[in-house]
Design a protein around this motif. Structure first.
Motif, PDB file in Angstrom:
ATOM      1  N   ALA A 137       6.821  30.228  -4.480  1.00 33.94           N
ATOM      2  CA  ALA A 137       6.025  29.723  -5.600  1.00 33.94           C
ATOM      3  C   ALA A 137       6.975  29.203  -6.676  1.00 33.94           C
ATOM      4  O   ALA A 137       7.870  29.923  -7.123  1.00 33.94           O
ATOM      5  CB  ALA A 137       5.145  30.833  -6.173  1.00 33.94           C
ATOM      6  N   GLN A 138       6.772  27.944  -7.076  1.00 34.20           N
ATOM      7  CA  GLN A 138       7.639  27.373  -8.110  1.00 34.20           C
ATOM      8  C   GLN A 138       7.446  28.101  -9.436  1.00 34.20           C
ATOM      9  O   GLN A 138       6.327  28.327  -9.886  1.00 34.20           O
ATOM     10  CB  GLN A 138       7.347  25.881  -8.297  1.00 34.20           C
ATOM     11  CG  GLN A 138       8.294  25.207  -9.277  1.00 34.20           C
ATOM     12  CD  GLN A 138       8.109  23.704  -9.330  1.00 34.20           C
ATOM     13  OE1 GLN A 138       8.263  23.014  -8.324  1.00 34.20           O
ATOM     14  NE2 GLN A 138       7.765  23.192 -10.487  1.00 34.20           N
ATOM     15  N   LEU A 139       8.568  28.470 -10.044  1.00 31.56           N
ATOM     16  CA  LEU A 139       8.542  29.234 -11.276  1.00 31.56           C
ATOM     17  C   LEU A 139       8.988  28.402 -12.469  1.00 31.56           C
ATOM     18  O   LEU A 139       8.410  28.491 -13.553  1.00 31.56           O
ATOM     19  CB  LEU A 139       9.454  30.462 -11.113  1.00 31.56           C
ATOM     20  CG  LEU A 139       9.613  31.400 -12.305  1.00 31.56           C
ATOM     21  CD1 LEU A 139       8.268  32.016 -12.684  1.00 31.56           C
ATOM     22  CD2 LEU A 139      10.626  32.499 -11.969  1.00 31.56           C
ATOM     23  N   TYR A 140      10.019  27.578 -12.259  1.00 36.54           N
ATOM     24  CA  TYR A 140      10.606  26.838 -13.383  1.00 36.54           C
ATOM     25  C   TYR A 140      11.281  25.602 -12.819  1.00 36.54           C
ATOM     26  O   TYR A 140      11.994  25.678 -11.814  1.00 36.54           O
ATOM     27  CB  TYR A 140      11.620  27.741 -14.089  1.00 36.54           C
ATOM     28  CG  TYR A 140      12.084  27.249 -15.437  1.00 36.54           C
ATOM     29  CD1 TYR A 140      11.341  27.512 -16.582  1.00 36.54           C
ATOM     30  CD2 TYR A 140      13.284  26.549 -15.580  1.00 36.54           C
ATOM     31  CE1 TYR A 140      11.780  27.088 -17.831  1.00 36.54           C
ATOM     32  CE2 TYR A 140      13.718  26.116 -16.820  1.00 36.54           C
ATOM     33  CZ  TYR A 140      12.961  26.389 -17.944  1.00 36.54           C
ATOM     34  OH  TYR A 140      13.393  25.959 -19.173  1.00 36.54           O
ATOM     35  N   PHE A 141      11.072  24.461 -13.465  1.00 35.51           N
ATOM     36  CA  PHE A 141      11.578  23.184 -12.963  1.00 35.51           C
ATOM     37  C   PHE A 141      12.140  22.422 -14.142  1.00 35.51           C
ATOM     38  O   PHE A 141      11.407  22.095 -15.085  1.00 35.51           O
ATOM     39  CB  PHE A 141      10.428  22.413 -12.300  1.00 35.51           C
ATOM     40  CG  PHE A 141      10.863  21.234 -11.478  1.00 35.51           C
ATOM     41  CD1 PHE A 141      11.547  21.415 -10.292  1.00 35.51           C
ATOM     42  CD2 PHE A 141      10.571  19.941 -11.885  1.00 35.51           C
ATOM     43  CE1 PHE A 141      11.933  20.329  -9.516  1.00 35.51           C
ATOM     44  CE2 PHE A 141      10.954  18.851 -11.121  1.00 35.51           C
ATOM     45  CZ  PHE A 141      11.636  19.047  -9.930  1.00 35.51           C
ATOM     46  N   THR A 142      13.451  22.142 -14.125  1.00 36.19           N
ATOM     47  CA  THR A 142      14.080  21.558 -15.301  1.00 36.19           C
ATOM     48  C   THR A 142      15.369  20.863 -14.875  1.00 36.19           C
ATOM     49  O   THR A 142      15.639  20.718 -13.680  1.00 36.19           O
ATOM     50  CB  THR A 142      14.362  22.660 -16.342  1.00 36.19           C
ATOM     51  OG1 THR A 142      14.819  22.067 -17.555  1.00 36.19           O
ATOM     52  CG2 THR A 142      15.403  23.660 -15.845  1.00 36.19           C
ATOM     53  N   THR A 143      16.169  20.432 -15.835  1.00 39.99           N
ATOM     54  CA  THR A 143      17.490  19.881 -15.541  1.00 39.99           C
ATOM     55  C   THR A 143      18.543  20.953 -15.782  1.00 39.99           C
ATOM     56  O   THR A 143      18.300  21.949 -16.461  1.00 39.99           O
ATOM     57  CB  THR A 143      17.803  18.677 -16.440  1.00 39.99           C
ATOM     58  OG1 THR A 143      17.867  19.119 -17.810  1.00 39.99           O
ATOM     59  CG2 THR A 143      16.739  17.594 -16.306  1.00 39.99           C
ATOM     60  N   ASP A 216      17.702  40.566 -16.128  1.00 40.96           N
ATOM     61  CA  ASP A 216      16.380  40.848 -16.689  1.00 40.96           C
ATOM     62  C   ASP A 216      15.991  39.814 -17.738  1.00 40.96           C
ATOM     63  O   ASP A 216      14.856  39.329 -17.766  1.00 40.96           O
ATOM     64  CB  ASP A 216      16.351  42.246 -17.314  1.00 40.96           C
ATOM     65  CG  ASP A 216      16.357  43.347 -16.270  1.00 40.96           C
ATOM     66  OD1 ASP A 216      16.356  43.026 -15.062  1.00 40.96           O
ATOM     67  OD2 ASP A 216      16.374  44.529 -16.658  1.00 40.96           O
ATOM     68  N   LYS A 217      16.935  39.477 -18.612  1.00 40.63           N
ATOM     69  CA  LYS A 217      16.649  38.536 -19.693  1.00 40.63           C
ATOM     70  C   LYS A 217      16.325  37.146 -19.141  1.00 40.63           C
ATOM     71  O   LYS A 217      15.381  36.481 -19.601  1.00 40.63           O
ATOM     72  CB  LYS A 217      17.827  38.466 -20.656  1.00 40.63           C
ATOM     73  CG  LYS A 217      17.555  37.659 -21.907  1.00 40.63           C
ATOM     74  CD  LYS A 217      18.685  37.816 -22.923  1.00 40.63           C
ATOM     75  CE  LYS A 217      18.363  37.065 -24.224  1.00 40.63           C
ATOM     76  NZ  LYS A 217      19.415  37.267 -25.241  1.00 40.63           N
ATOM     77  N   ILE A 218      17.086  36.708 -18.134  1.00 41.45           N
ATOM     78  CA  ILE A 218      16.854  35.381 -17.557  1.00 41.45           C
ATOM     79  C   ILE A 218      15.541  35.362 -16.790  1.00 41.45           C
ATOM     80  O   ILE A 218      14.779  34.378 -16.858  1.00 41.45           O
ATOM     81  CB  ILE A 218      18.030  34.968 -16.653  1.00 41.45           C
ATOM     82  CG1 ILE A 218      19.288  34.756 -17.520  1.00 41.45           C
ATOM     83  CG2 ILE A 218      17.708  33.696 -15.881  1.00 41.45           C
ATOM     84  CD1 ILE A 218      20.550  34.527 -16.720  1.00 41.45           C
ATOM     85  N   THR A 219      15.222  36.435 -16.081  1.00 42.36           N
ATOM     86  CA  THR A 219      13.938  36.509 -15.384  1.00 42.36           C
ATOM     87  C   THR A 219      12.790  36.381 -16.380  1.00 42.36           C
ATOM     88  O   THR A 219      11.805  35.672 -16.141  1.00 42.36           O
ATOM     89  CB  THR A 219      13.820  37.831 -14.605  1.00 42.36           C
ATOM     90  OG1 THR A 219      14.924  37.954 -13.699  1.00 42.36           O
ATOM     91  CG2 THR A 219      12.524  37.868 -13.803  1.00 42.36           C
ATOM     92  N   ARG A 220      12.917  37.041 -17.517  1.00 46.44           N
ATOM     93  CA  ARG A 220      11.878  36.940 -18.548  1.00 46.44           C
ATOM     94  C   ARG A 220      11.781  35.519 -19.095  1.00 46.44           C
ATOM     95  O   ARG A 220      10.673  34.993 -19.310  1.00 46.44           O
ATOM     96  CB  ARG A 220      12.166  37.915 -19.693  1.00 46.44           C
ATOM     97  CG  ARG A 220      11.051  37.921 -20.760  1.00 46.44           C
ATOM     98  CD  ARG A 220      11.326  38.950 -21.832  1.00 46.44           C
ATOM     99  NE  ARG A 220      11.325  40.308 -21.320  1.00 46.44           N
ATOM    100  CZ  ARG A 220      10.240  41.021 -21.081  1.00 46.44           C
ATOM    101  NH1 ARG A 220       9.027  40.497 -21.305  1.00 46.44           N
ATOM    102  NH2 ARG A 220      10.342  42.256 -20.622  1.00 46.44           N
ATOM    103  N   LEU A 221      12.910  34.870 -19.319  1.00 47.72           N
ATOM    104  CA  LEU A 221      12.879  33.490 -19.814  1.00 47.72           C
ATOM    105  C   LEU A 221      12.155  32.582 -18.833  1.00 47.72           C
ATOM    106  O   LEU A 221      11.352  31.730 -19.227  1.00 47.72           O
ATOM    107  CB  LEU A 221      14.302  32.982 -20.043  1.00 47.72           C
ATOM    108  CG  LEU A 221      15.100  33.621 -21.185  1.00 47.72           C
ATOM    109  CD1 LEU A 221      16.515  33.075 -21.211  1.00 47.72           C
ATOM    110  CD2 LEU A 221      14.419  33.394 -22.524  1.00 47.72           C
ATOM    111  N   LEU A 222      12.422  32.750 -17.538  1.00 47.29           N
ATOM    112  CA  LEU A 222      11.795  31.905 -16.523  1.00 47.29           C
ATOM    113  C   LEU A 222      10.294  32.159 -16.433  1.00 47.29           C
ATOM    114  O   LEU A 222       9.511  31.239 -16.211  1.00 47.29           O
ATOM    115  CB  LEU A 222      12.445  32.154 -15.163  1.00 47.29           C
ATOM    116  CG  LEU A 222      13.929  31.788 -15.042  1.00 47.29           C
ATOM    117  CD1 LEU A 222      14.472  32.223 -13.699  1.00 47.29           C
ATOM    118  CD2 LEU A 222      14.150  30.300 -15.250  1.00 47.29           C
TER     119      LEU A 222
END
Length: 323
Positions: A137-143, A216-222
């Protein structure tokens, strides 16, 4: 001219006239509609398991009632943000209770009402799979640059060397093997991008440290922080696990806090070996690459026809069965 919702009840009324023109929003639309039509009051449930079959609307409201620590929910209104954003006039925002929403990580908003005029609004992130078996499942799509800026805004330092490695991984123009004739002449694999193990070493090591230290912090940001000034970051995730021919629907349900904890317990940062066996640029025999991942999050170069050099984060297929 499409109507502009002025509050949750009005938004739900407008939504009732929208048939869900985009397939991707159909489940969100149906979920919001079912919440609006539930029989109230609804009582709290502490879900010991996270995957079950039944009515996702009723289970969601019951869980959120527990999440707020209430003894009952006497009424609720819900609106699917994606379906309203496709209004006939092309307007890409809506306004609810005086809050203008242009971009929001939440797919569905629910306002719950408890006793003594208590009310709370909660954002729900909705994921879905319409295949017979679960897929990523796509979660985050960016550059690559935008992801580095997201980390920097949230006090995670990324150097120029780190950003360079990530841009090589994505295949940004100027950072590709095909942009350097000396590298291109010797190359036997995909000339459009560098694989993770080929990226600038100093920057690659930096990012591996970042993913390990700030998992943990990056997972929350995503999961929550994709957009600047998001007025309704999601607190709950509801994931339709797969396509079923008939009801009851199978789905997974987590609070974002619980999902982050379970993801870290499931797996730390690691690199999975793989080989490209399909497409125009198949790998020669014996060639393997490294795929970075942490917890239930997998990172890859987008590779889509429209946006090939984007950075894509996915939730691992079937993570709700594995954790």
């Amino acid at each position: 001219m499409a109507l502009e919702p002025i509050d949750f009840i009005h938004a739900a009324q407008i939504q009732a006239g929208i048939t869900g023109r985009k397939c991707g929003h159909k489940f969100e639309f149906e979920l919001a509609e079912r919440i609006n039509k539930l029989q109230y009051p609804v009582f709290p449930s502490n879900l010991e398991n996270n995957v079950f079959c039944g009515d996702p609307a009723a289970t969601l409201v019951s869980y959120v009632t527990y999440y707020f620590g209430w003894d009952s929910c006497v009424q609720a209104q819900s609106v699917a943000l994606g379906s309203l954003a496709t209004a006939e006039d092309g307007k890409k925002w809506l306004e609810i209770n005086g809050v203008r929403i242009k971009a929001c990580k939440s797919d569905v908003l629910i306002t719950l009402h408890g006793k003594n005029f208590t009310s709370e609004t909660v954002g729900i992130s909705v994921k879905q799979c319409n295949n017979k078996t679960p897929t990523n499942a796509q979660l985050y799509f960016t550059t690559a640059h935008a992801f580095c800026e997201l980390l920097r805004r949230n006090n995670i330092d990324v150097s120029d060397e780190g950003e360079k490695a990530l841009r090589q991984f994505c295949g940004d123009i100027g950072f590709r093997p095909q942009d350097d004739q000396k590298i291109l002449l010797k190359r036997k694999t995909d000339p459009r991008r560098f694989f993770w193990e080929e990226t600038f070493q100093k920057g690659r090591i930096e990012f591996e440290y970042i993913f390990t230290t700030y998992q943990d912090k990056i997972t929350r940001l995503l999961l929550q922080k994709a957009y600047l000034d998001d007025p309704f970051t999601p607190e709950i995730i509801l994931h339709k696990t797969k396509k079923l021919e008939n009801d009851p629907q199978e789905f997974a349900l987590y609070s974002i806090d619980d999902l982050i904890l379970l993801s870290k317990k499931y797996r730390g940062f690691e690199k999975k070996k793989y080989s490209v066996k399909k497409g125009q640029y198949k790998d020669p025999s014996g060639i393997y690459h490294e795929a970075p991942r942490f917890g239930i999050v997998q990172m890859q170069r987008g590779g889509q026809k429209q946006h090939p050099a984007q950075l894509q984060f996915n939730l691992e297929a079937g993570y709700f069965y594995k954790m």
